[in-house]
Design a protein around this motif. Sequence first.
Motif, PDB file in Angstrom:
ATOM      1  N   ALA A   1     -17.438   2.414  12.182  1.00 37.45           N
ATOM      2  CA  ALA A   1     -17.760   3.474  11.383  1.00 37.45           C
ATOM      3  C   ALA A   1     -16.754   3.654  10.203  1.00 37.45           C
ATOM      4  CB  ALA A   1     -17.701   4.916  12.098  1.00 37.45           C
ATOM      5  N   THR A   2     -15.245   3.443  10.485  1.00 38.42           N
ATOM      6  CA  THR A   2     -14.512   3.663   9.790  1.00 38.42           C
ATOM      7  C   THR A   2     -14.610   2.370   8.505  1.00 38.42           C
ATOM      8  OG1 THR A   2     -13.109   4.407  11.256  1.00 38.42           O
ATOM      9  CG2 THR A   2     -11.770   3.611   9.374  1.00 38.42           C
ATOM     10  N   MET A   3     -14.970   1.099   8.902  1.00 40.17           N
ATOM     11  CA  MET A   3     -15.136   0.086   8.140  1.00 40.17           C
ATOM     12  C   MET A   3     -16.209   0.237   7.054  1.00 40.17           C
ATOM     13  SD  MET A   3     -14.420  -3.105  10.641  1.00 40.17           S
ATOM     14  CE  MET A   3     -13.491  -4.232   9.732  1.00 40.17           C
ATOM     15  N   LEU A   4     -17.019   1.147   7.483  1.00 36.78           N
ATOM     16  CA  LEU A   4     -18.278   1.448   6.377  1.00 36.78           C
ATOM     17  C   LEU A   4     -17.645   2.162   5.563  1.00 36.78           C
ATOM     18  CD1 LEU A   4     -21.422   2.311   8.767  1.00 36.78           C
ATOM     19  CD2 LEU A   4     -21.072   0.324   6.986  1.00 36.78           C
ATOM     20  N   ILE A   5     -16.629   2.922   5.613  1.00 32.20           N
ATOM     21  CA  ILE A   5     -16.286   3.910   4.453  1.00 32.20           C
ATOM     22  C   ILE A   5     -15.734   2.772   3.141  1.00 32.20           C
ATOM     23  CG2 ILE A   5     -14.774   5.444   3.649  1.00 32.20           C
ATOM     24  CD1 ILE A   5     -15.143   6.881   6.102  1.00 32.20           C
ATOM     25  N   ALA A   6     -15.324   1.732   3.609  1.00 33.34           N
ATOM     26  CA  ALA A   6     -14.875   0.730   2.573  1.00 33.34           C
ATOM     27  C   ALA A   6     -15.766   0.512   1.681  1.00 33.34           C
ATOM     28  CB  ALA A   6     -14.334  -0.370   3.273  1.00 33.34           C
ATOM     29  N   VAL A   7     -17.097   0.499   2.154  1.00 34.89           N
ATOM     30  CA  VAL A   7     -18.324   0.038   1.390  1.00 34.89           C
ATOM     31  C   VAL A   7     -18.467   0.947   0.037  1.00 34.89           C
ATOM     32  CG1 VAL A   7     -20.777  -0.666   1.118  1.00 34.89           C
ATOM     33  CG2 VAL A   7     -19.369  -1.349   2.996  1.00 34.89           C
ATOM     34  N   PRO A   8     -18.506   2.429   0.258  1.00 33.89           N
ATOM     35  CA  PRO A   8     -18.783   3.226  -0.770  1.00 33.89           C
ATOM     36  C   PRO A   8     -17.552   3.424  -1.676  1.00 33.89           C
ATOM     37  CG  PRO A   8     -18.951   4.472   1.282  1.00 33.89           C
ATOM     38  CD  PRO A   8     -19.006   2.982   1.400  1.00 33.89           C
TER      39      PRO A   8
ATOM     40  N   PHE B   1      -8.648  18.582  16.047  1.00 35.17           N
ATOM     41  CA  PHE B   1      -7.602  18.285  14.761  1.00 35.17           C
ATOM     42  C   PHE B   1      -8.130  17.470  13.691  1.00 35.17           C
ATOM     43  CE2 PHE B   1      -4.280  16.996  12.007  1.00 35.17           C
ATOM     44  CZ  PHE B   1      -3.719  18.231  11.416  1.00 35.17           C
ATOM     45  N   TRP B   2      -8.241  16.317  14.357  1.00 35.73           N
ATOM     46  CA  TRP B   2      -8.718  15.442  13.553  1.00 35.73           C
ATOM     47  C   TRP B   2     -10.444  15.504  13.011  1.00 35.73           C
ATOM     48  CZ3 TRP B   2      -5.453  13.375  10.354  1.00 35.73           C
ATOM     49  CH2 TRP B   2      -4.174  13.033  11.169  1.00 35.73           C
ATOM     50  N   PHE B   3     -11.019  16.138  13.709  1.00 37.94           N
ATOM     51  CA  PHE B   3     -12.464  16.516  13.318  1.00 37.94           C
ATOM     52  C   PHE B   3     -12.111  17.297  11.953  1.00 37.94           C
ATOM     53  CE2 PHE B   3     -16.405  18.892  12.729  1.00 37.94           C
ATOM     54  CZ  PHE B   3     -17.192  17.843  12.854  1.00 37.94           C
TER      55      PHE B   3
ATOM     56  N   SER C   1     -16.976  11.036   6.637  1.00 31.26           N
ATOM     57  CA  SER C   1     -16.199  11.343   6.939  1.00 31.26           C
ATOM     58  C   SER C   1     -15.938  12.131   8.368  1.00 31.26           C
ATOM     59  CB  SER C   1     -15.418  12.149   6.026  1.00 31.26           C
ATOM     60  OG  SER C   1     -15.938  13.371   5.800  1.00 31.26           O
ATOM     61  N   PHE C   2     -17.361  12.656   8.611  1.00 25.89           N
ATOM     62  CA  PHE C   2     -17.418  13.309  10.148  1.00 25.89           C
ATOM     63  C   PHE C   2     -17.343  12.629  11.246  1.00 25.89           C
ATOM     64  CE2 PHE C   2     -18.915  16.378   6.764  1.00 25.89           C
ATOM     65  CZ  PHE C   2     -18.267  17.624   7.327  1.00 25.89           C
ATOM     66  N   ILE C   3     -17.757  11.144  11.225  1.00 21.93           N
ATOM     67  CA  ILE C   3     -17.798  10.422  12.471  1.00 21.93           C
ATOM     68  C   ILE C   3     -16.720   9.401  12.518  1.00 21.93           C
ATOM     69  CG2 ILE C   3     -20.390  10.689  12.761  1.00 21.93           C
ATOM     70  CD1 ILE C   3     -20.672   8.016  11.334  1.00 21.93           C
ATOM     71  N   VAL C   4     -15.452   9.551  11.967  1.00 23.86           N
ATOM     72  CA  VAL C   4     -14.634   8.464  12.098  1.00 23.86           C
ATOM     73  C   VAL C   4     -13.273   9.212  12.495  1.00 23.86           C
ATOM     74  CG1 VAL C   4     -15.569   7.177   9.995  1.00 23.86           C
ATOM     75  CG2 VAL C   4     -13.657   8.932   9.528  1.00 23.86           C
TER      76      VAL C   4
ATOM     77  N   LEU D   1      -5.835  -0.568   9.127  1.00 21.96           N
ATOM     78  CA  LEU D   1      -5.706   0.404  10.167  1.00 21.96           C
ATOM     79  C   LEU D   1      -6.947   0.874  10.884  1.00 21.96           C
ATOM     80  CD1 LEU D   1      -3.091   2.844   8.352  1.00 21.96           C
ATOM     81  CD2 LEU D   1      -2.615   1.561  10.174  1.00 21.96           C
ATOM     82  N   ALA D   2      -8.034   0.605  10.201  1.00 21.70           N
ATOM     83  CA  ALA D   2      -9.236   0.603  10.829  1.00 21.70           C
ATOM     84  C   ALA D   2      -9.458  -0.075  12.075  1.00 21.70           C
ATOM     85  CB  ALA D   2     -10.354   0.543   9.928  1.00 21.70           C
ATOM     86  N   ILE D   3      -8.587  -1.339  12.195  1.00 19.95           N
ATOM     87  CA  ILE D   3      -9.048  -2.481  13.015  1.00 19.95           C
ATOM     88  C   ILE D   3      -8.118  -1.876  14.519  1.00 19.95           C
ATOM     89  CG2 ILE D   3      -8.721  -4.946  13.596  1.00 19.95           C
ATOM     90  CD1 ILE D   3     -10.348  -4.531  11.084  1.00 19.95           C
ATOM     91  N   PRO D   4      -8.482  -1.462  15.390  1.00 20.09           N
ATOM     92  CA  PRO D   4      -7.763  -1.044  16.667  1.00 20.09           C
ATOM     93  C   PRO D   4      -6.592  -1.915  17.245  1.00 20.09           C
ATOM     94  CG  PRO D   4     -10.173  -0.409  16.825  1.00 20.09           C
ATOM     95  CD  PRO D   4      -9.984  -1.546  15.540  1.00 20.09           C
ATOM     96  N   PRO D   5      -6.914  -3.162  17.131  1.00 19.20           N
ATOM     97  CA  PRO D   5      -5.685  -3.935  17.633  1.00 19.20           C
ATOM     98  C   PRO D   5      -4.491  -3.991  16.733  1.00 19.20           C
ATOM     99  CG  PRO D   5      -7.455  -5.214  17.862  1.00 19.20           C
ATOM    100  CD  PRO D   5      -8.135  -4.136  16.977  1.00 19.20           C
TER     101      PRO D   5
END
Lengths: 375, 527, 180
Positions: free
Chosen positions: B322-329, B250-252, B298-301, B372-376
């Motif tokens: 991977a998720t934090m990387l999206i913050a850059v663009p 589903f999340w893929f 978006s395909f690897i997060v 929310l990208a930070i798991p803890p």
Amino acid sequence: MMGRWTKRLVAAAACAPALASADRYNLQTPQSIIAHQIYDLHTLIFVICCVIFVVVFGVMFYAIIMHRKAAGHKAQQFHENTTIEIAWTIVPFLILIGMAYPATKTIIAMKDTSNPDLTIKATGYQWKWGYDYLQEGISFYSSLATPRDQLDGNAPKGVNYLLEVDNPVVVPVGKKVRIITTANDVIHAWWVPALGVKQDAIPGFVRDSWFKADKAGTYRGQCAELCGKDHGYMPIVVEAVEPAKYEAWVKDRQEKMAKVAVADAPGKIWTLDELKARGEKVYAQHCVACHQPTGLGTPPVFPALSGSKVVTGLKEVQIDTVLGGVVKDGKQTAMMPFKQLSDVEIAAVITYTRNSWSNKTGDAILPDEVKALRK
Amino acid sequence: MYAAHAHDQAHGDHAHSPGGIMRWITTTNHKDIGTLYLWFSFTMLMVGGVLAIGIRAELFQPGLQFWRPEFFNELTTMHGLIMVFGAIMPAFVGFANWQIPMMIGAPDMAFARMNNWSFWLLPPAACLLVGSFFVPGGATAAGWTLYAPLSTQMGPGMDLAIFALHIMGASSIMGAINIITTILNMRAPGMDLMKMPLFVWTWLITAYLLIAVMPVLAGAVTMVLTDRHFGTNFFNAAGGGDPVLFQHIFWFFGHPEVYIMILPAFGIISQVIPAFARKPLFGYASMVYALASIAILSFIVWAHHMFTVGMPAAGQLFFMFATMLIAVPTGVKVFNWIATMWKGSMTFEAPMLFACGFIFVFSMGGFTGLMLAIPPVDIQVQDTYYVVAHFHYVLVAGSLFAIFAGAYFWIPKWTGHMYDETLGKWHFWLSLIFFNITFFPMHFLGLAGMPRRIPDYALQFADFNMVASFGGFGFGLTQLIFLAAVIKCIRGGEKAPDKPWEGADTLEWTLPSPPPYHSFETPPVVK
Amino acid sequence: MVNQAQLNLLTLRKLLIVAAAMFGFGYALVPFYQKICEVTGVNNVIKADEVANTQIDVARFVTIEFDSNLRSHLPWTFRPLQTNVRVHPGELTTVSYEIRNNSARTVTGQAIPSYGPQVAGRYFRKLDCFCFTQQTLQPGEVRQMPVAFVVDQGLPGDVNTITLSYTFFEVEGTAKQAGG
């Protein structure tokens, strides 16, 4: 109508001081090492975000105010600047690494479930929790204790409305408790915010997590994965107590369980009153959520038992219904099978329903009758 | 939108086209189909909004007031499905239909008849979804994420939802194929890829995302369907399956889906801001690269939606980075917009107000996303109102505000009339204020420990829920101002010039307002 | 213009193939996921493992806890006969579980093992287990079933406790005969 609302608001306001404080705007006061780390991590990232926010939107609002046409500003036609574009790609990247470093340390600490002092298995059911202390051999169910009247607004709501259970999980302070989660039907999640634990409970598989309570107290949480109708009504209560008190509790529980085992031993001769008394407990645990303490249910989904044709009719039919549930048009209805209960429990609860509210059959159902009808 | 003008044009250009309702059913004109999409989407916005008001009414105070808990779950589930698949996605397809041919100088979409089909699949799908409230057992109540095995437990409402998703998926895929083909093959001479307006770029990338992930969603819900009725065991541990597998599949789909709903919004904002700053878009090339990298990342997060299922630490770390990387663009895009505004000569008509509101409020959703990208931290707030606040900041203040910005921006072109600026300004300010009253307190609720998808809550959450409910009712009513503004604009108003916005420079502004029924039959030449 | 239409059809065909392939990819995720879980030991499969190295690491102890679960429809009792054992990595150990059929019909069940922490699944080698086959119990029958296992010496040093948990499911078909 207004009067009732006002009363409720006053009641809410009255308990507010006890609940108010920073907890209302932030994560709950942390009570374990992991919860502390999460709290600090959240604060750190929050502060960084606020600084970025102020800087970036400071620039935007400066432009909005100064570079308006109405303020007579003429547009300059520049449209790129390689240096600044590289800078604002690299700098966020470095900031992110600064955030990821402490996060990584916490993740590894959270996953370290080795060397626990005790292991508790939490099993999610629709809609209650079951707990098993693996080494101590203690097992019990833990269901919502808030009376139905409070939900429907017929009684004032208590301070721990929806966050109270009949049997809390008791753990010793300062000991590493490993929680193993699994589920019986659908996915649930075991969550106690103050202890920094949230772990999905997945049917057919076990997952583990851990906590160590810093100090004695009662910590409350809720199921955190949509699990159907009563998802909002299966809270979790953890009571952290001093180790000596915990030992006493374990002993007490073990003795009680032994007593029940003896009481339910095969071959025991049951009287109607004994069955009714035992049945009342079973009813409170497994039936009351749908069929209500009044036995009137909430038709049409959850039919009344009081005056029901099934409950006052042939006892074999009722035993069958409880064992096998109700299937309509090939689909399981809300009446699930209760085969997992023991013969004694089923016999007792049926006896209870046949002799409560408006039902006066006078029947005592014996465990052997249930056993005979198990398919 | 704007039957009146299009109808007149139809008589002029298409002597043989049928009149009345049949004209709309048989139309293959991109402008008509764009109009249909936009009205459909607005209707679904209203339906989803009514469900949202049902939710907020129940949560106005603790206790069970209006609904049974199972019906409350139906409300939240259907609110999600209808808003995502019925309101936001079709609205952007409507913009694509109207604007893409006019912005690249093409006469129409590549496959005009398929374009008609892809729209007319939507109303039956919507009927299935809404109709499922009336079947025995009611609509599906498994959440819009339809997690197994809860979704395999549902009544026939679930089957209807699955069929609706299949149909909407087919519609989206057809629409996406049409858009890609149009953009790749039908640009006016001289319109290189790197000269395309950014809105067209965002849609090109979005359409690729749609083709990549809508079939995966179709697969996931088909597996649920066969698990329910045909004895397969994809998600049933008893038969060797795994419930967590559903979440992965589903999340893929689900994470790229999030970008499907926000990239076209980025495109609209990137058209609006230069037009009102009277200055070219800053960093065009870096905007395109940022879009492409967001799409690829978006395909690897996807697994950051499921940090609590108990994946190994290595998995959590990978998905966190991977998720934090999206913050850059994403950051690059925000910086570029602000740089476009910098030293411009700005005016603040309704489209620009919504665009500024978008940047400001969407960024707050971006920051909570980073949190929310930070798991803890995610583990603490996952499945709480913090997440509800986060995704409404990006989907309402993000996608929906951009849709409003685009609607006010292009409505003079579409109808030939200027909209009522006063109504537009009221709409913006009330939306912004009520939006924040509704969703800002939800951050506090989530942090303090209120789970989402519950019909009743503990007493310490009472005040903020009451505030949020007030805000929600206000936000809902405010949208009627938009309806009034649109209807007023269709009916008449000041005649719009060909180019009502001083700084606008894309091809559609070279056409008359409203544009002829068939525009750019001879392609323009782009220098 | 014929060229334009042909070009469009070519693009259409390519994109349709991509869409169809992605539908297939959704299904391909199923075996792919199982493989990943197997490799990372998240879910261990129900077949016998081979033990290559049987050297015993006497310096180290690992506590194994035993747990049992029944899905609610199964009318059995299922329990481990010991709550935990302490073993050395590499040491062959046998423990027992007991199942009892409380119902008046013949029931077949299948047990699925699961491990906490999940990483332990990779190092937990079962040589014999009741979970390798389906278990059929006559009415009232009680059966004691062995599990023989070795904990691999490769077990990460920070794992000192492993929980072995079995869940028994009723095998599809026997439930239907009973008519629910």
